[in-house]
Design a protein around this motif. Structure first.
Motif, PDB file in Angstrom:
ATOM      1  N   TRP A 128       0.833  -1.211   0.000  1.00  0.00           N
ATOM      2  CA  TRP A 128       0.000   0.000   0.000  1.00  0.00           C
ATOM      3  C   TRP A 128       0.866   1.259   0.000  1.00  0.00           C
ATOM      4  O   TRP A 128       0.556   2.239  -0.694  1.00  0.00           O
ATOM      5  CB  TRP A 128      -0.947  -0.012   1.202  1.00  0.00           C
ATOM      6  N   ARG A 129       1.963   1.225   0.741  1.00  0.00           N
ATOM      7  CA  ARG A 129       2.847   2.401   0.773  1.00  0.00           C
ATOM      8  C   ARG A 129       3.550   2.581  -0.576  1.00  0.00           C
ATOM      9  O   ARG A 129       3.716   3.716  -1.045  1.00  0.00           O
ATOM     10  CB  ARG A 129       3.867   2.263   1.899  1.00  0.00           C
ATOM     11  N   TYR A 130       3.953   1.485  -1.184  1.00  0.00           N
ATOM     12  CA  TYR A 130       4.600   1.601  -2.490  1.00  0.00           C
ATOM     13  C   TYR A 130       3.618   2.124  -3.530  1.00  0.00           C
ATOM     14  O   TYR A 130       3.962   3.001  -4.339  1.00  0.00           O
ATOM     15  CB  TYR A 130       5.160   0.242  -2.920  1.00  0.00           C
ATOM     16  N   ALA A 131       2.391   1.615  -3.509  1.00  0.00           N
ATOM     17  CA  ALA A 131       1.379   2.108  -4.445  1.00  0.00           C
ATOM     18  C   ALA A 131       1.106   3.591  -4.220  1.00  0.00           C
ATOM     19  O   ALA A 131       0.866   4.341  -5.179  1.00  0.00           O
ATOM     20  CB  ALA A 131       0.086   1.294  -4.302  1.00  0.00           C
ATOM     21  N   ALA A 132       1.160   4.027  -2.969  1.00  0.00           N
ATOM     22  CA  ALA A 132       0.978   5.450  -2.683  1.00  0.00           C
ATOM     23  C   ALA A 132       2.061   6.285  -3.359  1.00  0.00           C
ATOM     24  O   ALA A 132       1.793   7.370  -3.895  1.00  0.00           O
ATOM     25  CB  ALA A 132       0.989   5.685  -1.172  1.00  0.00           C
ATOM     26  N   SER A 133       3.288   5.777  -3.348  1.00  0.00           N
ATOM     27  CA  SER A 133       4.365   6.523  -4.011  1.00  0.00           C
ATOM     28  C   SER A 133       4.122   6.603  -5.520  1.00  0.00           C
ATOM     29  O   SER A 133       4.424   7.622  -6.154  1.00  0.00           O
ATOM     30  CB  SER A 133       5.722   5.872  -3.726  1.00  0.00           C
ATOM     31  N   LEU A 134       3.556   5.534  -6.097  1.00  0.00           N
ATOM     32  CA  LEU A 134       3.282   5.547  -7.534  1.00  0.00           C
ATOM     33  C   LEU A 134       2.153   6.498  -7.894  1.00  0.00           C
ATOM     34  O   LEU A 134       2.118   7.032  -9.007  1.00  0.00           O
ATOM     35  CB  LEU A 134       2.934   4.137  -8.007  1.00  0.00           C
ATOM     36  N   ALA A 135       1.213   6.691  -6.973  1.00  0.00           N
ATOM     37  CA  ALA A 135       0.086   7.580  -7.263  1.00  0.00           C
ATOM     38  C   ALA A 135       0.548   8.981  -7.618  1.00  0.00           C
ATOM     39  O   ALA A 135      -0.113   9.692  -8.389  1.00  0.00           O
ATOM     40  CB  ALA A 135      -0.862   7.631  -6.057  1.00  0.00           C
ATOM     41  N   ARG A 136       1.699   9.383  -7.105  1.00  0.00           N
ATOM     42  CA  ARG A 136       2.214  10.722  -7.354  1.00  0.00           C
ATOM     43  C   ARG A 136       3.134  10.775  -8.566  1.00  0.00           C
ATOM     44  O   ARG A 136       3.658  11.835  -8.901  1.00  0.00           O
ATOM     45  CB  ARG A 136       2.953  11.234  -6.109  1.00  0.00           C
ATOM     46  N   THR A 137       3.345   9.636  -9.212  1.00  0.00           N
ATOM     47  CA  THR A 137       4.255   9.612 -10.352  1.00  0.00           C
ATOM     48  C   THR A 137       3.562   9.320 -11.671  1.00  0.00           C
ATOM     49  O   THR A 137       4.231   9.192 -12.697  1.00  0.00           O
ATOM     50  CB  THR A 137       5.352   8.544 -10.133  1.00  0.00           C
ATOM     51  N   VAL A 138       2.232   9.174 -11.648  1.00  0.00           N
ATOM     52  CA  VAL A 138       1.511   8.897 -12.892  1.00  0.00           C
ATOM     53  C   VAL A 138       1.700  10.072 -13.846  1.00  0.00           C
ATOM     54  O   VAL A 138       1.420  11.222 -13.501  1.00  0.00           O
ATOM     55  CB  VAL A 138       0.015   8.675 -12.634  1.00  0.00           C
ATOM     56  N   HIS A 139       2.187   9.786 -15.046  1.00  0.00           N
ATOM     57  CA  HIS A 139       2.384  10.857 -16.015  1.00  0.00           C
ATOM     58  C   HIS A 139       2.381  10.272 -17.412  1.00  0.00           C
ATOM     59  O   HIS A 139       2.602   9.079 -17.616  1.00  0.00           O
ATOM     60  CB  HIS A 139       3.706  11.593 -15.756  1.00  0.00           C
TER      61      HIS A 139
END
Length: 510
Positions: A128-139
């Motif tokens: 869940w924490r790793y997915a949270a980091s990805l949420a801010r990198t969607v581009h």
């Protein structure tokens, strides 16, 4: 059987009352539309541990409708990645807070050891924490090389409503390999856990509500594959299905989803080989083989259920494997010292035993185990650690997924022969190689037909690395940035700059 390591009934208390599980639809906990329920017996203790609502088509329709409305309203899909990440991090913290509660229910429903369940819940919060980091990198991308008159954009957008169907062997971990990545992308979801393990997904729903996830973003429908899973797969309001389970069910999902051409991601079965070369670190390899086949009682898609050993060391390797297998603690999953617990159902235990009996009748040599295991004080189903040698590659036990604590041993002479045996399978989930020669390991890694190759280790996993199979082990990937990409669609935006477009039809003077 007397020389096996057996852990009898522990002093740990089972909750006096069953866990009550209901559907989560549109932010509300609901009974089934028709009021039906079902019960789950603990496979290790034989008592009712969960009483759950049994979903039908009306319940699925309501859940899909809630997910569709939430997605279209943009309460989740159009908020910033930073805000989505904040919610996911809250859920991770809540998972850590409730780790023991979640692990206990997972142990009672699945029969896996409590220590392993706790480790899985800890691993799930990391996802869940790793997915949270990805949420801010969607581009997406921009293309400024199309000439002076054009600018091209590629947008990455959430695929939409996702049906998530999960299995019974790792119910909390696998939903955590899917749901947080779908949410990070901006999707909404309808989840169906296995009817054998509904409790921990229900608890996850409670944590999503506590974290403040908007209503309708996460929905849960409990029940059986037919009708719940079928409806989730065929409904035109659903944009994608992600499923983990058997290859047979995966094929049926692809067929059912074809009617609406929705996206499908599958993580399916495996018959995963480990190849042991003569120059291997034998002690480490034996330990990894024992771990690989008995972990989760072999009820694992990544189970190292077949080993391919060089004939020069085969007999010594088998003897060491049998000796170490006798030391693995099988028994009551509520005892912290237990490393292998119960088999999920009596029917599955019978299936495992049928494979073993058939192999013996075909001439294979059972070096250890080969039958049920009695655990003092418990009324559940357990299977002995089993090692089978002199297995032919054409036999079902060498080719099909037994899904139990059963190891098949084959031998080889050359690397070409070893790789041919590895690839002579319908599956292609994972494979392993044991050698101190880096050139051997690299050649094996390149030639093995598998989604994951381990060298001098087995079943190490990281949130950053993608997971999935080839051939009949599935399609698509989970985890890593690739796991996020599964839930995104690419949209091209072509922009003309200025008034430079020449008319296609020259207007005539009137």
């Amino acid at each position: 059987m007397n020389d096996l390591t057996v852990v009898s009934k522990s002093r740990a208390d089972i909750p006096a009352d069953p866990f009550l599980a209901r559907h989560l639809i549109g932010g509300d906990w609901r009974e089934s539309h028709d009021g039906q329920t079902f019960e789950r017996l603990s496979p290790s203790h034989g008592t009712v541990v969960t009483r759950a609502s049994m979903g039908g088509t009306n319940d699925v329709d309501a859940a899909i409708d809630a997910a569709r409305k939430a997605f279209d309203a943009g309460s989740w899909s159009r908020i910033s990645g930073q805000k989505r990440a904040t919610f996911l991090l809250k859920i991770a913290d809540l998972i850590d807070r409730d780790r023991q509660r979640i692990a206990l229910m997972e142990t009672l429903e699945s029969g896996k050891p409590i220590s392993q369940a706790e480790a899985e819940i800890e691993g799930a919060s990391d996802l869940w924490r790793y997915a949270a980091s990805l949420a801010r990198t969607v581009h997406g991308d921009s293309h400024n090389s199309l000439g002076s008159e054009f600018l091209g954009l590629v947008l990455k957008e959430p695929v939409g409503v996702v049906s998530i169907i999960t299995p019974w062997n790792f119910p909390f971990l696998i939903v955590s390999q899917k749901l947080p990545f779908a949410l990070a992308a901006g999707c909404t979801a309808v989840i169906k856990p296995s009817e054998l393990t509904p409790a921990t997904t229900t608890i996850l729903g409670e944590l999503c509500i506590e974290a403040g996830i908007p209503s309708g973003v996460v929905n849960i429908v409990l029940g059986y594959g037919d009708p719940v899973g079928t409806r989730m797969t065929t409904d035109s309001r659903v944009n994608m299905v992600t499923f983990t389970g058997s290859t047979a069910v995966g094929k049926s999902i692809v067929s059912a989803a074809s009617g609406t051409l929705k996206k499908v991601s599958l993580e399916l079965g495996g018959k995963n080989p480990q190849v042991i070369f003569p120059d291997a670190d034998v002690e480490s390899a034996v330990d990894a083989v024992v771990f690989g086949v008995y972990f989760n009682a072999g009820e694992c898609c990544n189970s190292g259920s077949r080993i391919i050993v060089h004939e020069d060391i085969a007999e010594a390797f088998i003897a060491q494997t049998v000796a170490l297998s006798r030391q693995v603690p099988f028994g009551d999953p509520l005892d912290p010292s237990t490393q292998v617990g119960a088999i999920i159902t009596p029917e599955h235990q019978n299936k495992i035993d049928t494979y073993v009996r058939d192999a013996a009748n075909a001439g294979a040599d059972i070096r250890l185990g080969g039958g049920g295991l009695t655990v003092p004080g418990l009324d559940g189903q357990f299977y002995q650690p089993t090692v089978i040698a002199n297995v032919e590659s054409s036999q079902p036990i060498a080719r099909e997924e037994v899904f139990g604590p059963v190891l098949s041993v084959l031998t080889f002479r050359t690397i070409d022969e070893a790789i041919a045996l590895v690839n002579d399978a319908e599956y292609g989930l994972s494979a392993g190689v044991w050698s101190e020669n880096v050139h051997t390991c690299l050649e094996f890694a390149r030639r093995a037909e598998a989604g994951t190759v381990w060298t001098n280790t087995w079943m190490d996993g990281f949130a950053e690395l993608p997971f999935g199979g080839v051939k009949e082990s599935g399609q698509g990937r989970e985890l890593g940035k690739y796991g996020l990409e599964e839930f995104l669609e690419a949209k091209t935006v072509t922009m003309r700059i200025g008034k430079s477009r020449k008319p296609w039809v020259e207007p005539r003077a009137s």
